[in-house]
Scaffold this active site. Sequence first.
Site, short mmCIF file in Angstrom:
data_model
loop_
_atom_site.label_atom_id
_atom_site.label_comp_id
_atom_site.label_asym_id
_atom_site.label_seq_id
_atom_site.Cartn_x
_atom_site.Cartn_y
_atom_site.Cartn_z
N CYS A 45 0.84 -1.11 0.04
CA CYS A 45 0.10 0.03 0.07
C CYS A 45 0.81 1.17 0.02
CB CYS A 45 -1.00 -0.14 1.16
SG CYS A 45 -1.90 -1.40 1.18
N ASP A 130 -20.39 12.21 -14.43
CA ASP A 130 -21.85 12.05 -14.25
C ASP A 130 -21.88 11.15 -13.02
OD1 ASP A 130 -22.70 13.92 -16.14
OD2 ASP A 130 -22.64 12.25 -17.54
C1 BEZ Z 1 0.64 -4.61 1.94
O1 BEZ Z 1 0.20 -3.63 1.41
O2 BEZ Z 1 1.80 -4.93 1.78
C2 BEZ Z 1 -0.42 -5.78 2.37
C3 BEZ Z 1 -1.28 -5.17 3.30
C4 BEZ Z 1 -2.27 -6.34 3.49
C5 BEZ Z 1 -2.06 -7.67 3.45
C6 BEZ Z 1 -0.80 -7.93 2.59
C7 BEZ Z 1 -0.08 -7.00 2.08
#
Ligand code: BEZ
Length: 210
Positions: A45, A130
């Site tokens: 992430c 929209d």
């Molecule tokens: C990650 O962002 O690395 C991750 C987040 C949740 C589960 C597995 C990986």
Amino acid sequence: MSLRLGDEAPDFSAATTDGDIDFHDWKSGSWAVLFSHPADYTPVCTTELGRTAQLSDDFAQRGVKCIAVSVDPLADHLGWAGDIGDVGGTDLNFPIIADPDRDVSTKYDMIHPGEGDTSTVRSVFIIDPDNKVRLTMTYPKSVGRNFTEILRAVDALQLTDAAPVSTPVDWEVGERVIVSPAMSTADAKDRFGEVEEVKPYLRWTAQPSA
Ligand code: BEZ
């Protein structure tokens, strides 16, 4: 609720790293990319959010506002934002929604119980001016998304909204496109000039200018 292409993107009110928002008001007639993250302070992430921050000019050029969502609380998002800037080299420049009560995640069907727990998978919703859902992608938690592909998909949506064409396999901006099956070859030649008919249903033409 499961969302399908062409459905209205659900509205919601939420706290974000940029303050409280009402989604449709915040979006305000722009394109939007709404994408979910399983959890804060996680490696994949962090790289995805950093990449989105790096690409902010590319999204802005296309009239697209980006917004992320994670089920963790706002205080965690605010602390994590510094790491995202450190890792990606660009300060966080779009909001992350705090969704601890899973209101947004539920409305957008981002929690897939078969994938392990009550956090979201990696969903992407491309939403038009929209407020219609125009394209979705769903990735598992272990696989980071390709944000260059998200930009390419926005380019294809905007092009095919503007002209009666479709984009072929692996299309990139500037490459030839396919004349809409609903258009006759004679009409296509009037509109686009050169048209190459490979099959009656497969006619190529140069990418129309915007
Ligand atoms: C990650 O962002 O690395 C991750 C987040 C949740 C589960 C597995 C990986």
